[in-house]
Write a protein that holds these residues in place. Structure first.
Motif, PDB file in Angstrom:
ATOM      1  N   LEU A  22      60.661  29.035  48.605  1.00 40.49           N
ATOM      2  CA  LEU A  22      60.218  28.208  50.067  1.00 40.49           C
ATOM      3  C   LEU A  22      60.206  26.671  49.767  1.00 40.49           C
ATOM      4  O   LEU A  22      60.919  25.518  50.187  1.00 40.49           O
TER       5      LEU A  22
ATOM      6  N   LEU B  31      70.666  31.214  57.450  1.00 36.20           N
ATOM      7  CA  LEU B  31      69.546  32.333  57.511  1.00 36.20           C
ATOM      8  C   LEU B  31      69.782  33.953  57.759  1.00 36.20           C
ATOM      9  O   LEU B  31      70.683  34.490  57.883  1.00 36.20           O
ATOM     10  N   ARG B  32      68.150  34.881  57.098  1.00 33.04           N
ATOM     11  CA  ARG B  32      68.711  35.909  56.795  1.00 33.04           C
ATOM     12  C   ARG B  32      68.319  36.451  57.827  1.00 33.04           C
ATOM     13  O   ARG B  32      66.864  36.777  58.115  1.00 33.04           O
TER      14      ARG B  32
ATOM     15  N   LEU C 201      60.220  40.992  57.417  1.00 33.61           N
ATOM     16  CA  LEU C 201      60.092  39.732  58.068  1.00 33.61           C
ATOM     17  C   LEU C 201      58.513  39.534  57.543  1.00 33.61           C
ATOM     18  O   LEU C 201      58.258  38.323  57.175  1.00 33.61           O
TER      19      LEU C 201
ATOM     20  N   GLY D 100      58.321  37.728  53.762  1.00 33.39           N
ATOM     21  CA  GLY D 100      58.970  36.851  53.485  1.00 33.39           C
ATOM     22  C   GLY D 100      60.591  37.030  52.946  1.00 33.39           C
ATOM     23  O   GLY D 100      61.764  35.864  52.885  1.00 33.39           O
TER      24      GLY D 100
ATOM     25  N   THR E  40      62.843  38.345  54.519  1.00 28.17           N
ATOM     26  CA  THR E  40      64.276  37.771  55.906  1.00 28.17           C
ATOM     27  C   THR E  40      63.321  37.425  57.146  1.00 28.17           C
ATOM     28  O   THR E  40      61.975  37.015  57.471  1.00 28.17           O
ATOM     29  N   ASP E  41      64.029  36.243  57.620  1.00 22.87           N
ATOM     30  CA  ASP E  41      64.380  34.942  58.374  1.00 22.87           C
ATOM     31  C   ASP E  41      63.936  35.683  60.171  1.00 22.87           C
ATOM     32  O   ASP E  41      63.149  35.215  60.723  1.00 22.87           O
ATOM     33  N   ILE E  42      65.550  36.778  61.000  1.00 24.05           N
ATOM     34  CA  ILE E  42      64.659  36.691  61.862  1.00 24.05           C
ATOM     35  C   ILE E  42      65.388  38.654  61.544  1.00 24.05           C
ATOM     36  O   ILE E  42      66.370  38.882  60.937  1.00 24.05           O
TER      37      ILE E  42
ATOM     38  N   TRP F 178      60.559  37.764  65.164  1.00 29.50           N
ATOM     39  CA  TRP F 178      60.541  36.864  63.846  1.00 29.50           C
ATOM     40  C   TRP F 178      59.230  36.265  63.271  1.00 29.50           C
ATOM     41  O   TRP F 178      58.477  36.780  64.794  1.00 29.50           O
ATOM     42  N   ARG F 179      58.531  35.746  62.012  1.00 32.42           N
ATOM     43  CA  ARG F 179      57.299  35.209  62.022  1.00 32.42           C
ATOM     44  C   ARG F 179      56.676  34.287  63.590  1.00 32.42           C
ATOM     45  O   ARG F 179      57.698  33.202  63.098  1.00 32.42           O
TER      46      ARG F 179
ATOM     47  N   GLY G 162      55.825  30.500  61.591  1.00 35.35           N
ATOM     48  CA  GLY G 162      56.841  29.901  61.220  1.00 35.35           C
ATOM     49  C   GLY G 162      57.057  28.247  62.041  1.00 35.35           C
ATOM     50  O   GLY G 162      56.930  27.886  62.993  1.00 35.35           O
TER      51      GLY G 162
ATOM     52  N   PRO H 253      62.220  30.118  63.086  1.00 35.72           N
ATOM     53  CA  PRO H 253      63.080  29.411  62.115  1.00 35.72           C
ATOM     54  C   PRO H 253      64.508  30.528  63.258  1.00 35.72           C
ATOM     55  O   PRO H 253      66.058  29.975  63.908  1.00 35.72           O
TER      56      PRO H 253
END
Length: 304
Positions: free
Chosen positions: A79, A91-92, A133, A136, A138-140, A268-269, A272, A276
């Motif tokens: 990142l 976006l993953r 997630l 890190g 994957t994003d969503i 998601w995290r 962020g 994301p």
């Protein structure tokens, strides 16, 4: 202690492959160079991370502890590089709940979202995607979210989908135009996997007093429908919008009084900034407004 990310990457790939040759090919280096990187990392940490023996490569206890934060370190490094280069990547998104066909919902929404490029992956279940997630990787996530949810994650409900009962054509209730959930109490709930991994089915059975339950492997929708068709004493549940495969002898019957609703969410995290999932959430909410995906009436519906 400063870590060399090239050494960390060598360890992570070897830990995932459990094979020096394949990891070396992935990194486009020789096995000797790979071994040197891992040996240097072990010397820096003062601990052996991998056992190399006659039975192949295995993680030591220290290696198992180091693997998850090592993945996080690599993700953070990637990142940081992307931020400097102003790189835009897809976006993953990892989906789960595969028997209920999450792509029916996700794909058309994503297609309508202008400028939104997704890279899709398939997780085993909610705990699997949640862990990815937090690492890190994957994003969503997209699927059914239920407690307990690990700290550091947030979610948004984006669709409530009515659920039908799926029965054999020879089931005693197969001719009914609609069923109340309580009418299924004397039938056997068949589940494609253990109930501790199928939160919705478990809660349905508990709430409506279905005490007889059997489980089998999740081998896809065709196998699922065939299993139901072959047993006139069992039933299962599928979202009403999920098309059944062309398997003879199986019926889908709407459930009413109340209507069970299957909840789909984005996950998601929470750390962020910006989130994301923002553009995808907006696209979902637009579709929810058009298609009335978030309508809920507690006098009519059951939402676990």
């Amino acid at each position: 202690m400063d870590l060399d990310l090239a050494q960390v990457r060598a360890f992570v790939l070897t830990a995932e492959e459990l094979h020096f040759g394949r990891a070396a090919v992935e990194l486009s280096i020789s096995q000797q160079a790979l071994s040197k990187r891992i040996a240097a990392l072990e010397a820096r940490l003062g601990a052996r991370l991998l056992d190399r023996g006659g039975q192949g490569v295995r993680l030591t206890e220290a290696g198992r502890r180091f693997l998850a934060p090592a993945r996080q370190a690599l993700a953070a490094g990637d990142l940081a590089v992307a931020a400097v280069r102003d790189e835009r990547r897809p976006l993953r998104v990892d989906v789960w709940g595969h028997l209920y066909a999450p792509m029916r919902t996700l794909a058309p929404v994503a297609a309508r979202a202008e400028g939104l490029e997704l890279e899709l992956g398939h997780g085993r279940d909610l705990p699997f995607v949640a862990a990815a997630l937090l690492r890190g990787e994957t994003d969503i996530g997209f699927g059914r979210v239920h407690p307990p949810l690990p700290e550091g994650l947030t979610h948004r409900l984006v669709r409530l989908e009515p659920v039908d009962a799926v029965v054999s054509a020879d089931h005693s209730l197969a001719a009914e135009p609609a069923l109340r959930p309580e009418q299924l109490r004397t039938s056997v709930l068949w589940t494609p996997g253990p109930l501790d991994r199928l939160d919705f089915l478990g809660r349905f059975a508990d709430h409506f007093g279905v005490t007889s339950r059997e489980q089998g492997p999740n081998l896809g929708l065709d196998h699922f429908a065939g299993r139901i068709a072959a047993d006139p004493g069992c039933f299962s549940l599928l979202p009403a919008d999920c098309p059944l495969p062309d398997v003879p002898g199986v019926r889908s019957i709407p459930l009413v009084d109340p209507i069970p609703l299957y909840a789909w969410s984005l996950l998601w995290r929470s750390s962020g900034e910006p989130p994301p999932a923002g553009p995808l959430v907006e696209a979902f909410l637009e579709e929810a407004g058009r298609s009335r995906w978030l309508e809920y009436d507690p006098r009519r519906d059951w939402l676990p």
